[in-house]
Write a protein that holds these residues in place. Structure first.
Motif, PDB file in Angstrom:
ATOM      1  N   SER A 116      -3.999  -4.043   9.131  1.00 55.86           N
ATOM      2  CA  SER A 116      -4.968  -2.993   8.792  1.00 55.86           C
ATOM      3  C   SER A 116      -5.136  -2.955   7.273  1.00 55.86           C
ATOM      4  O   SER A 116      -4.188  -3.226   6.529  1.00 55.86           O
ATOM      5  CB  SER A 116      -4.508  -1.640   9.332  1.00 55.86           C
ATOM      6  N   VAL A 117      -6.344  -2.607   6.823  1.00 58.61           N
ATOM      7  CA  VAL A 117      -6.689  -2.757   5.412  1.00 58.61           C
ATOM      8  C   VAL A 117      -7.414  -1.520   4.896  1.00 58.61           C
ATOM      9  O   VAL A 117      -8.189  -0.890   5.614  1.00 58.61           O
ATOM     10  CB  VAL A 117      -7.568  -4.001   5.173  1.00 58.61           C
ATOM     11  N   MET A 118      -7.149  -1.194   3.638  1.00 59.40           N
ATOM     12  CA  MET A 118      -7.872  -0.147   2.920  1.00 59.40           C
ATOM     13  C   MET A 118      -8.597  -0.801   1.744  1.00 59.40           C
ATOM     14  O   MET A 118      -7.991  -1.571   0.996  1.00 59.40           O
ATOM     15  CB  MET A 118      -6.886   0.911   2.407  1.00 59.40           C
ATOM     16  N   MET A 131      -8.291  -4.234  14.028  1.00 62.63           N
ATOM     17  CA  MET A 131      -7.399  -3.361  13.259  1.00 62.63           C
ATOM     18  C   MET A 131      -8.214  -2.386  12.404  1.00 62.63           C
ATOM     19  O   MET A 131      -9.339  -2.702  11.989  1.00 62.63           O
ATOM     20  CB  MET A 131      -6.477  -4.198  12.379  1.00 62.63           C
ATOM     21  N   PRO A 132      -7.661  -1.200  12.113  1.00 60.11           N
ATOM     22  CA  PRO A 132      -8.414  -0.206  11.330  1.00 60.11           C
ATOM     23  C   PRO A 132      -8.736  -0.687   9.919  1.00 60.11           C
ATOM     24  O   PRO A 132      -7.925  -1.371   9.279  1.00 60.11           O
ATOM     25  CB  PRO A 132      -7.454   0.994  11.291  1.00 60.11           C
ATOM     26  N   TRP A 160      -1.854   6.960  -0.004  1.00 59.19           N
ATOM     27  CA  TRP A 160      -1.398   5.572  -0.087  1.00 59.19           C
ATOM     28  C   TRP A 160      -0.095   5.368   0.714  1.00 59.19           C
ATOM     29  O   TRP A 160       0.043   4.383   1.433  1.00 59.19           O
ATOM     30  CB  TRP A 160      -1.205   5.180  -1.546  1.00 59.19           C
ATOM     31  N   THR A 161       0.848   6.289   0.565  1.00 54.12           N
ATOM     32  CA  THR A 161       2.135   6.107   1.251  1.00 54.12           C
ATOM     33  C   THR A 161       2.025   6.412   2.747  1.00 54.12           C
ATOM     34  O   THR A 161       2.728   5.780   3.546  1.00 54.12           O
ATOM     35  CB  THR A 161       3.232   6.968   0.606  1.00 54.12           C
ATOM     36  N   GLY A 209      -0.052   3.292   8.851  1.00 57.02           N
ATOM     37  CA  GLY A 209      -1.406   2.783   9.001  1.00 57.02           C
ATOM     38  C   GLY A 209      -2.487   3.843   9.053  1.00 57.02           C
ATOM     39  O   GLY A 209      -3.661   3.519   9.235  1.00 57.02           O
ATOM     40  N   ASP A 210      -2.127   5.105   8.866  1.00 55.27           N
ATOM     41  CA  ASP A 210      -3.092   6.214   8.907  1.00 55.27           C
ATOM     42  C   ASP A 210      -2.914   7.041   7.637  1.00 55.27           C
ATOM     43  O   ASP A 210      -1.887   7.696   7.465  1.00 55.27           O
ATOM     44  CB  ASP A 210      -2.846   7.069  10.151  1.00 55.27           C
ATOM     45  N   PRO A 211      -3.902   7.053   6.720  1.00 56.95           N
ATOM     46  CA  PRO A 211      -3.748   7.799   5.465  1.00 56.95           C
ATOM     47  C   PRO A 211      -3.632   9.309   5.665  1.00 56.95           C
ATOM     48  O   PRO A 211      -3.065  10.001   4.821  1.00 56.95           O
ATOM     49  CB  PRO A 211      -5.009   7.461   4.668  1.00 56.95           C
TER      50      PRO A 211
END
Length: 546
Positions: free
Chosen positions: A322-324, A416-417, A478-479, A485-487
């Motif tokens: 998963s990526v931001m 993936m999200p 971020w953490t 995987g969920d902000p």
């Protein structure tokens, strides 16, 4: 009694001057000792060699790290990788060191965040000057930073066994392998690793996403103000660039073997000191020369990048990551910070796009150039009068649109999200906007989000209440992403005033990070459509450099 109190006070004073030892850690290389942070909240293990390199392995993938007997004192930040500075050439060639910051408390095993520093692939380090980890550590994650080779030492690409290319990227891969192998000894979870980076570091993370060599080394990725789809992400003419370097050293050759013989015998200081200028052409390319490349297949050499990233991300996506993705609102302020009438005039004489586009004819290129000019400047020419319009153009071309296009490719090819953000906060820690002389402009310059994620020793000014709130929000987002995987997981609804929804195919959603956190649509939609149309029609999807 008074004497006793003085002794206690003196001891406390001395303790603050002397590093207090952290617990010893045993890894495959040997036993490490570290130190406790000044506030006592985390352990620091600094300057650990994660690989080795020297003049005999210059331009190649790094060698394995050294072992030692006894206890290795990992208590000092070490030399940077060689680079230019205001003090001249600094750093040493054997510079592949890693820093591990571990919370004193927190339930083990801890999530792990590995940061890749930026600096245009020619500057920077993983040190605490900019990347002190204090804010992130408070959220019970292990933070890891490291150095990798820069400039020609890290990115000379000749397509030969002695200089196959991407040594700096291979350092990054070696660092990730070291983390995967050793982080459990520090209390970290090797199955919960997030890589993140900004600018050249963000582009590196994007390239690592595309690379088959990193499969299984991390679970999540955060790409800040970078993309492997950006026109400045790749060196598309690596042998030509290498010939410019040796020409600056007094040699005139295009032969890869001759170039290697020259540069392998050049001192690293002379090599770093060499600054050839890219000859002006008709495209709006940057002056960056030392960049990652697509590697030629060489038996016995593990490549980092085997094709254009757009092809790798499309055809061989990592379906379990998963990526931001995100950018700042005024990235381009950094690009124009040293402009004057002369440099603007030079830009105005070129096409307003980079050489990663290819047109069927010169006439078609001129038609598209006129469309872009009309969009940003109307009937005017580029000048210092419309310098902020030039900034907007660079914001969109170099950062904002490539980031969105890359996130769309991942959504199309992976389940993936994918999360997108837009950082538009103007506060007292927007350090690069201040340094580049645009402190009175609204929004956020390139890199302005960094000091809301890292404490950094670069900016020692008092923190305002609003800025502290932004630090709390950014580090929590971020953490949280790194942990699960969920902000914005449901249990954090009181600490974070918004639910950050992931993007979906044909529906890119953005968290707008400003004085308030709000969900919104794609920023600058007209510019996005302009550049997306251009790249859909004319993007080069092949490479023929050897």
């Amino acid at each position: 009694m008074k004497f006793g109190k003085r002794i206690v006070l003196f001891n406390l004073f001395v303790m603050n001057l002397v590093d207090q030892p952290a617990p010893e850690v045993e890894i495959e290389q040997g036993v490490l000792s570290g130190k406790i942070s000044p506030d006592g909240s985390f352990y620091e293990y600094l300057g650990i060699p994660y690989a080795t390199t020297n003049s005999s392995t210059r331009f190649k993938a790094p060698l394995p790290p050294p072992s030692w007997k006894g206890v290795f004192k990992a208590i000092d930040e070490v030399d940077l990788c060689p680079q230019n500075s205001v003090f001249g050439i600094i750093g040493t060639e054997d510079c592949l060191k890693i820093n591990v910051y571990v919370p004193v408390y927190g339930k083990r095993p801890l999530p792990v965040m590995v940061y890749v520093h930026g600096g245009a692939f020619i500057l920077g380090s993983g040190g605490k000057l900019l990347y002190a980890p204090d804010y992130l550590i408070k959220h019970d994650v292990i933070v890891i930073t490291f150095n990798y080779r820069l400039g020609a030492l890290g990115f000379l690409c000749l397509g030969t066994k002695d200089a196959p290319g991407n040594a700096g990227l291979k350092d990054q891969i070696a660092a990730l392998r070291w983390v995967r192998k050793n982080v459990a000894a520090f209390g970290g979870d090797p199955d919960n690793i997030t890589i993140f980076g900004q600018s050249a570091g963000g582009t590196s993370v994007s390239l690592l996403l595309a690379s088959e060599a990193t499969t299984g080394l991390y679970k999540r990725a955060i790409v800040q103000s970078g993309s492997s789809l950006s026109s400045w992400a790749l060196n598309r003419q690596p042998k030509w660039v290498a010939s410019l370097i040796v020409k600056e050293l007094g040699h005139d050759t295009n032969d890869p073997e001759e170039i290697y013989e020259i540069l392998s015998k050049t001192s690293f200081k002379d090599l770093v000191r060499t600054k050839p200028a890219r000859p002006l052409d008709k495209y709006l390319d940057t002056q960056l020369l030392h960049l990652p490349c697509v590697e030629k297949y060489i038996p016995g050499v593990e490549p980092a990048i085997t094709d254009l990233p757009i092809n790798l991300l499309t055809n061989k996506p990592k379906t379990n990551v998963s990526v931001m993705y995100g950018t700042t609102s005024k990235e381009g302020l950094f690009v124009i910070s040293k402009d004057d009438d002369k440099t603007v005039k030079e830009r105005d004489e070129k096409y307003i796009f980079a050489s990663d586009l290819e047109f069927p004819s010169e006439k078609q290129a001129e038609i598209e150039d006129n469309k872009v000019r009309q969009f940003y400047f109307g009937d005017e020419r580029m000048s210092m009068k419309n310098i902020l319009n030039i900034s907007d153009m660079f914001t969109h071309l170099y950062f904002e649109v490539p980031s969105i296009l890359e996130s769309e490719i991942l959504m199309e090819n992976s389940n993936m999200p994918v999360y997108n953000y837009y950082f538009n906060y103007a506060g007292g820690r927007n350090f690069l906007k201040y340094i580049t002389g645009f402190k009175h402009e609204s929004g956020a310059c390139h890199a302005d989000e960094l000091l809301y994620i890292f404490r950094g020793n670069l900016w020692p000014f008092p923190i305002r209440n609003k800025d502290q709130q932004m630090i709390n929000w950014m580090t929590k987002l971020w953490t949280n992403f790194a942990k699960n995987g969920d902000p914005t997981p449901p249990h954090d609804s009181q600490e974070l005033p918004v639910r950050w929804s992931p993007s979906k195919k044909e529906d890119v959603k953005f968290l707008h990070i400003e004085d308030e956190l709000t969900m919104g649509r794609t920023p600058n939609p007209s510019a996005y459509r302009l550049w997306k149309d251009l790249y859909n029609k004319y993007r080069k999807k092949y490479v023929d450099i050897y």
